[in-house]
Design a protein around this motif. Structure first.
Motif, PDB file in Angstrom:
ATOM      1  N   VAL A 318       0.832  -1.191   0.000  1.00  0.00           N
ATOM      2  CA  VAL A 318       0.000   0.000   0.000  1.00  0.00           C
ATOM      3  C   VAL A 318       0.876   1.255   0.000  1.00  0.00           C
ATOM      4  N   TYR A 322       0.848   4.464  -2.463  1.00  0.00           N
ATOM      5  CA  TYR A 322       0.755   5.823  -1.920  1.00  0.00           C
ATOM      6  C   TYR A 322       1.840   6.715  -2.515  1.00  0.00           C
ATOM      7  N   TYR A 341      -8.282   2.264  -1.398  1.00  0.00           N
ATOM      8  CA  TYR A 341      -7.844   2.047  -0.018  1.00  0.00           C
ATOM      9  C   TYR A 341      -8.578   2.988   0.939  1.00  0.00           C
ATOM     10  N   ASP A 344      -7.445   2.653   4.744  1.00  0.00           N
ATOM     11  CA  ASP A 344      -6.038   2.707   5.132  1.00  0.00           C
ATOM     12  C   ASP A 344      -5.732   4.065   5.764  1.00  0.00           C
ATOM     13  N   CYS A 347      -4.859   6.945   3.626  1.00  0.00           N
ATOM     14  CA  CYS A 347      -5.927   7.549   2.841  1.00  0.00           C
ATOM     15  C   CYS A 347      -6.328   8.904   3.403  1.00  0.00           C
TER      16      CYS A 347
END
Length: 519
Positions: A318, A322, A341, A344, A347
């Motif tokens: 992830v 990002y 996401y 997450d 986020c």
């Protein structure tokens, strides 16, 4: 088409989740159109005909050796505003970096408003004298504020009690950008580490940080943090932004747009997401600080993804997605990350960047239009934003001087050093020759600040160029020319610009839209 674009972004992000070896994933993302290259509109006919930008219109059209000239300003010791710890150090280190990269550098610290205007005028004249194959760069570290969508760089003697005090006590960024755009040169690079907190609490309708800037054709403008956000001064001798720039810029053959993307990733990581640099670019050719610099000038800008720089970060799947989204800095990528996401923790950062971008982009559009209807529309849509109250004021009384109207800071005459001797309240102009350079001029003491001119070393050498210090310094004064210049008058001796499609695109806070300085 929108659905197809969304699918392509999703494929890029999901491809990061299935990485085996790092090289495999990066090869796959390299086949997908990401970043800002696809967003750049075609150059308009009037832009192509502009004498100020024709020299930068087509890579490889210029002949002769590339000239490099830089102005570095660090304002730290403010008289009526909070002092800053690092701009002096930032400016000194940046001057040394640029000098070793082949720039002739004028390095200035702690300048009052009069001397700041003078050094900008002298620098502009120097760029004009070098000709259309010149790369001109300005670096500024210090206080900067925005008001009514306008950015101001703050001299150390500025006394700002009301918003109207900014005019005449500070330097409009649009004046700097407009002046440089109207001097034929290969490229203009402006780096602003000036998005610290508003130092004048009485100017309570000033927005946080700095406002959006559209880079003129052949230019790139780098900000230490996204518009409407504040940057950190740092606690280790350099700001986080300048520290990252100093470290990463030395890599040979690193395209300048990819350099700014890498700086963004590093600063965002070292500040734990609190600071996200951004840039606005309308480059027509590439540039390397070090390496095969002649090759770069003949190439189109390289702005492909640099996500591989984040391959060793924790939570790789992830987190790497990002970093891809962060480095590319576009709203459509933000939206796709949020969709993929939503739960997450990262986020939340992306949601903030997207919300901030929507506000500052709409505010910039309203200020460019500068009509009661535009300001009312903004307030109706963003009543809770930091710019809402300013929008109401401007709805009742739009700006007298539009955002795209600038005052020329150059006489467009040759830069002619003379023996110094003039005294002023602050500032000192000195020449610190590179090894082998012929010293010129005499000492000029103007108080506690200083302006140092470093003649260019061999361009692009990766070895550091030592700088003479102490008694080895030679001094020079830049005499401002007094020859009148024909100007396009639009009230108050200012040159009018018209908003249009300049081809500029933003990274770090997303998007790409029209606007910028042009005739």
């Amino acid at each position: 088409m929108v659905r197809l674009k969304s699918m392509m972004i999703s494929a890029a992000l999901l491809g990061l989740l299935s990485l085996g070896a790092p090289g495999t994933g990066f090869a796959e993302t390299g086949n997908i159109t990401v970043g800002n290259a696809a967003q750049m509109p075609a150059q308009s006919a009037d832009q192509a005909a502009s004498p100020a930008t024709s020299a930068a219109a087509t890579p490889g059209t210029l002949r002769g050796p590339e000239q490099r000239v830089a102005l570095v300003i660090g304002n730290a010791n403010y008289e009526s505003a909070p002092k800053l710890a690092n701009p002096d150090n930032d400016a000194q280190s940046m001057a040394e970096l640029l000098n070793s990269a082949g720039f002739e550098v004028i390095s200035a610290t702690d300048l009052r408003q009069r001397d700041m205007m003078r050094v900008l005028q002298d620098f502009s004249d120097k760029v004009a004298a070098r000709g259309p194959n010149t790369v001109a760069m300005i670096y500024y570290a210090g206080h900067g504020v925005q008001l009514a969508g306008e950015n101001y760089l703050i001299p150390v003697d500025a006394k700002i009690a009301t918003p109207s005090d900014l005019d005449g006590n500070a330097v409009r960024l649009v004046d700097v950008m407009g002046t440089l755009e109207n001097i034929p040169s290969r490229m203009r690079i402006v780096v602003l580490d000036a998005c610290r907190n508003n130092p004048f609490p009485n100017v309570n309708d000033a927005g946080r940080g700095l406002a959006v800037v559209d880079a003129p054709n052949g230019s790139i403008v780098g900000y230490s943090t996204a518009p409407g956000m504040e940057a950190q001064d740092g606690n280790n001798g350099h700001s986080p932004y300048t520290n990252a720039f100093l470290r990463l810029a030395r890599e040979p053959n690193l395209p300048i747009e990819q350099l700014f993307k890498r700086v963004r990733l590093e600063v965002n990581s070292t500040t734990d997401g609190r600071q996200t640099p951004w840039e606005s670019s309308s480059l027509t050719s590439d540039f390397y600080f070090f390496g095969d610099t002649a090759v770069a000038s003949a190439r189109a800008p390289a702005n492909g993804p640099v996500v591989q720089m984040a391959s060793n970060l924790p939570n790789r799947s992830v987190r790497q997605a990002y970093d891809l989204v962060l480095s590319e800095g576009r709203p459509d990528y933000y939206e796709e990350f949020i969709r993929l996401y939503p739960r997450d923790l990262l986020c939340d950062r992306i949601r903030f960047l997207l919300t901030n971008w929507l506000q500052v982009a709409a505010w910039h559009k309203a200020v460019l239009a500068n009509t009661p209807f535009a300001y009312k529309t903004f307030h109706d849509n963003f009543a809770g934003s930091p710019y809402a109250q300013q929008a109401l004021k401007l709805q009742a009384q739009p700006k007298v001087v539009p955002l795209m109207q600038f005052t020329r800071l150059s006489n467009h005459q040759a830069f002619q050093p003379i023996n110094a001797g003039a005294q002023s309240a602050i500032g000192k102009i000195v020449t610190m020759p590179a090894p082998g350079a012929k010293p010129v001029g005499m000492a000029n003491s103007i108080g506690k600040g200083k302006i140092a001119s470093l003649p260019a070393a061999n361009a692009g050498k990766t070895t550091s160029n030592p700088i003479m210090k102490g008694n080895g310094r030679q001094h020079v004064r830049a005499e401002r020319q007094s020859t009148p210049v024909n100007r396009m008058r639009s009230g108050g001796g200012q040159t009018a610009f018209h908003s249009g499609s300049s081809g500029s695109h933003f990274s770090g806070m997303g998007g790409g839209h029209g606007g910028g300085f042009r005739h």
